[in-house]
Motif scaffolding. Structure first.
Motif, PDB file in Angstrom:
ATOM      1  N   ASN A  74      16.559 -12.853  57.382  1.00  0.00           N
ATOM      2  CA  ASN A  74      17.497 -13.871  57.879  1.00  0.00           C
ATOM      3  C   ASN A  74      18.823 -13.246  58.263  1.00  0.00           C
ATOM      4  O   ASN A  74      19.425 -13.620  59.270  1.00  0.00           O
ATOM      5  N   LEU A  99      14.213 -21.144  60.302  1.00  0.00           N
ATOM      6  CA  LEU A  99      13.670 -22.319  59.612  1.00  0.00           C
ATOM      7  C   LEU A  99      12.148 -22.314  59.583  1.00  0.00           C
ATOM      8  O   LEU A  99      11.548 -22.886  58.670  1.00  0.00           O
ATOM      9  N   LYS A 146      10.927 -20.649  56.370  1.00  0.00           N
ATOM     10  CA  LYS A 146      11.186 -21.299  55.088  1.00  0.00           C
ATOM     11  C   LYS A 146       9.898 -21.794  54.466  1.00  0.00           C
ATOM     12  O   LYS A 146       9.014 -22.253  55.153  1.00  0.00           O
ATOM     13  N   GLU A 147       9.837 -21.718  53.154  1.00  0.00           N
ATOM     14  CA  GLU A 147       8.629 -22.151  52.469  1.00  0.00           C
ATOM     15  C   GLU A 147       8.620 -23.638  52.177  1.00  0.00           C
ATOM     16  O   GLU A 147       7.602 -24.276  52.275  1.00  0.00           O
ATOM     17  N   GLY A 149      13.315 -30.123  54.034  1.00  0.00           N
ATOM     18  CA  GLY A 149      14.572 -29.771  54.674  1.00  0.00           C
ATOM     19  C   GLY A 149      15.485 -30.974  54.800  1.00  0.00           C
ATOM     20  O   GLY A 149      15.044 -32.122  54.851  1.00  0.00           O
ATOM     21  N   GLU A 171      19.077 -29.185  58.714  1.00  0.00           N
ATOM     22  CA  GLU A 171      18.006 -28.309  59.184  1.00  0.00           C
ATOM     23  C   GLU A 171      17.263 -28.932  60.361  1.00  0.00           C
ATOM     24  O   GLU A 171      16.879 -28.235  61.295  1.00  0.00           O
ATOM     25  N   SER A 196      21.819 -26.331  50.807  1.00  0.00           N
ATOM     26  CA  SER A 196      21.324 -25.008  51.156  1.00  0.00           C
ATOM     27  C   SER A 196      22.094 -24.490  52.364  1.00  0.00           C
ATOM     28  O   SER A 196      22.633 -25.262  53.156  1.00  0.00           O
ATOM     29  N   THR A 234      21.040 -23.225  55.044  1.00  0.00           N
ATOM     30  CA  THR A 234      20.450 -23.626  56.319  1.00  0.00           C
ATOM     31  C   THR A 234      20.829 -25.067  56.661  1.00  0.00           C
ATOM     32  O   THR A 234      21.076 -25.383  57.821  1.00  0.00           O
TER      33      THR A 234
END
Length: 168
Positions: A25, A72, A75-76, A80, A84, A143, A145
């Motif tokens: 990232n 994005l 991301k796991e 979101g 996001e 977060s 993001t």
């Protein structure tokens, strides 16, 4: 006797995240900002005093939007926040318009970071934000993001409203 293998856990017993490392990232974001600064310097828009500060900020926001789907998409969690969603939608808009320009053969004259006028980008992001707010409600996620998406969205919406409300 077959043994069952549990997922890896951290010291406090919480399952460890198994994804790509965070430095990816950092590389993507540094590349986006570096590309944006290179564009500004190459076009002669980076000078002192900064007379075209908002144009420069628009270019940097577009470069961050370019890497939004990549960041994005890695991301796991799928939980979101609205920020996001805004960042992902803005990034996908930039990618779709860039790919459409390339398909038409206009890849040389296209501004890859800002293919849409700031007014259109901001109004589309405003529509996405309102729809996302209605469907998801307010998210309490802090977060990085989500916060980045909110900042980009606020910038794009502010620029669009400034352009819409300006009297000429």
């Amino acid at each position: 006797m077959a043994t069952k293998r549990a997922g890896s856990k951290t010291a406090n017993g919480v399952p460890a995240a198994s994804g790509s490392p965070p430095w990816t990232n950092v590389v993507l974001l540094a590349g986006a900002v570096g590309y944006g600064l290179w564009l500004l310097v190459n076009r002669g828009r980076m000078s002192w005093p900064p007379r075209e500060l908002l144009a420069g900020a628009t270019t940097l926001a577009g470069c961050l939007a370019l890497v939004g789907p990549l960041v994005l998409g890695r991301k796991e969690s799928t939980d979101g926040g609205l920020g996001e969603l805004i960042w992902l939608s803005g990034g996908l808009l930039v990618w779709v318009f860039d790919l459409a320009a390339a398909a038409r053969g206009r890849w040389r004259g296209t501004s890859w970071a800002t293919p849409l006028d700031v007014q259109f980008m901001g109004l589309i992001v405003l529509a996405v934000a309102l729809a996302g707010w209605r469907l998801r409600g307010g998210s309490k996620s802090w977060s990085w993001t989500n916060v980045t998406g909110w900042l980009l969205g606020a910038f794009w919406i502010g620029m669009a409203l400034e352009k819409v409300l300006s009297v000429e």
